[in-house]
Design an enzyme around this catalytic site. Sequence first.
Site, PDB file in Angstrom:
ATOM      1  N   ARG A 281      15.473 -61.014 -61.252  1.00  0.00           N
ATOM      2  CA  ARG A 281      14.272 -60.364 -61.749  1.00  0.00           C
ATOM      3  C   ARG A 281      13.505 -59.754 -60.585  1.00  0.00           C
ATOM      4  O   ARG A 281      13.426 -60.334 -59.500  1.00  0.00           O
ATOM      5  CB  ARG A 281      13.360 -61.362 -62.481  1.00  0.00           C
ATOM      6  CG  ARG A 281      13.860 -61.772 -63.866  1.00  0.00           C
ATOM      7  CD  ARG A 281      13.714 -60.634 -64.866  1.00  0.00           C
ATOM      8  NE  ARG A 281      14.120 -60.995 -66.213  1.00  0.00           N
ATOM      9  CZ  ARG A 281      15.331 -60.817 -66.711  1.00  0.00           C
ATOM     10  NH1 ARG A 281      16.295 -60.306 -65.942  1.00  0.00           N
ATOM     11  NH2 ARG A 281      15.613 -61.142 -67.961  1.00  0.00           N
TER      12      ARG A 281
ATOM     13  N   GLU B 248      10.123 -51.030 -62.911  1.00  0.00           N
ATOM     14  CA  GLU B 248      11.331 -50.378 -63.419  1.00  0.00           C
ATOM     15  C   GLU B 248      10.968 -49.451 -64.571  1.00  0.00           C
ATOM     16  O   GLU B 248      10.080 -49.781 -65.361  1.00  0.00           O
ATOM     17  CB  GLU B 248      12.353 -51.430 -63.874  1.00  0.00           C
ATOM     18  CG  GLU B 248      12.907 -52.263 -62.739  1.00  0.00           C
ATOM     19  CD  GLU B 248      13.992 -53.248 -63.195  1.00  0.00           C
ATOM     20  OE1 GLU B 248      14.335 -53.235 -64.397  1.00  0.00           O
ATOM     21  OE2 GLU B 248      14.492 -54.004 -62.351  1.00  0.00           O
TER      22      GLU B 248
ATOM     23  N   HIS C  18      19.645 -51.834 -62.369  1.00  0.00           N
ATOM     24  CA  HIS C  18      19.646 -52.978 -63.288  1.00  0.00           C
ATOM     25  C   HIS C  18      20.952 -53.021 -64.094  1.00  0.00           C
ATOM     26  O   HIS C  18      20.953 -52.985 -65.335  1.00  0.00           O
ATOM     27  CB  HIS C  18      18.444 -52.924 -64.232  1.00  0.00           C
ATOM     28  CG  HIS C  18      18.017 -54.278 -64.714  1.00  0.00           C
ATOM     29  ND1 HIS C  18      16.706 -54.633 -64.903  1.00  0.00           N
ATOM     30  CD2 HIS C  18      18.735 -55.392 -65.037  1.00  0.00           C
ATOM     31  CE1 HIS C  18      16.616 -55.877 -65.329  1.00  0.00           C
ATOM     32  NE2 HIS C  18      17.839 -56.363 -65.412  1.00  0.00           N
TER      33      HIS C  18
END
Length: 525
Positions: free
Chosen positions: A231, A260, A278
């Site tokens: 994370r 993000e 990601h």
Amino acid sequence: MPKVLIADKMDPQAARTFRERGVEVDEITGLKPDALAGIIGDYDGLAIRSSTKVTAAILDAATNLKVVGRAGIGVDNVDIAAASQRGVVVMNTPFGNSITTAEHAIALMFALARQLPEADASTQAGKWEKNRFMGVELTAKTLGLIGAGNIGSIVADRARGLRMKVIAFDPFLTPERAVEIGVEKVELDQLLARADFITLHTPLTDQTRGILSADALARTKRGVRIINCARGGLIDEAALKAGLDSGHIAGAALDVFVAEPATASPLFGTPGFVSTPHLGASTTEAQVNVAIQVAEQMADFLVAGGVTNALNMPSLSAEEAPKLKPYMALADRLGGLVGQLTTGAVRGVAVETEGAAATLNAKPITAAVLAGYLRTQTATVNMVNAPVLARDRGLTVREVRTEREGDYHTLLRVTVSTEAGDRSVAGTLFADTAPRLVELFGIKVEADLAGPMLYVVNEDAPGFIGRLGTLLGEAGVNIGTFHLGRRAAGGEAVLLLSVDEAVPADLLARVKALPGVRTAMGLRF
């Protein structure tokens, strides 16, 4: 026939599975919030990935919605509290991405060790800089895991196959579990000092946010390489760039960022830095797995009433639910309390039911205790997967029944076994419905467990309560309820205060500095 909307791009097997199980399905992806709100009232279920935001406004418009299914682990894009208030079940698929994410961490480790992205760009630019890209072997290097849960244990297995030495920092990792997965359990300072590579595999919580801070990064071994597929927010990105620029950190690879989508970052272009958008869960196998799983779970719920991997609903039969739900609420809060107050590795959890509680099905009560306890470590835990997570963490779970009544007609006691000894909390139901704490670590104290609270252990002495109240009052913190217990006059005392808002860190530090205070911390229920 139940009707489901698939609102994010998902493997075709999801729609196929819905239809095979008797659920009508529409696939309409890329909807703006207003457009989604305009049609969501027609559906019983909503299947999503990470793009669609299920806000309170969307839920207000979802007049027929019964279940939201997230194909994946994270549910940051779902307002679970609002869903719960509206009676909407929220499900996820917590284990479908584990292997894929672990393999991505290993891939990034190789990329850093051999400078693969830079070497590829250089070669394709027509250069042949063979002497420029001097790599390092992974064999015999020390890998430091921050987080040794499901994904971390898979990374450890793969790393040991590469003949790496694996050490792990995880406050909830028991010595027995460490032996089982083949890692050496260490404290964070030891890991920072010894690791050649560091990978992070922990959720983002108040305890883990910024775990690799500027200070922590400064204490790493010179030449360390750092990988984060967990994370954003676990690493101080500005301090990471400074470490790369100074040469103290040899390389870093991030699949996740604080903000993000990360379309701009000071880290971009920094020598030794590798980034991916990601991609931890982005493999064909993982996408198929989570698509099928979310469709199966949602269809089972809509067609047959089965509940699997629900984040806000217990797995109960219609007959058991009315009697058990108050006990499960108590169990969840006691588990959350002991989880927040216990530090270090926990070897086992004992759940004791006494009096009227001992006549009930103990499994849902135990699952609720484990869910409350484990929720302090990971946001995706629920009553269904809590026993599995407990087993994976090497926890011994024990149920004890005592049908005779003690001081209360019904009592639930939760005891955790740690390296420092056993610690227990106990609670009862007032009027058979209202959960109430009655004992905390051997001290009699009655309290509701709700909302933000302040927990203080202090020396029992005249004037302390006044000083604490004055300090909180001057800071503008309003006390809702005040609960006091003590072992004996002049001995150790415990305070539990419910407050309107969480006590900020600077004020908590001032509480800790009061004369006679041994421990002070914020709690949340």
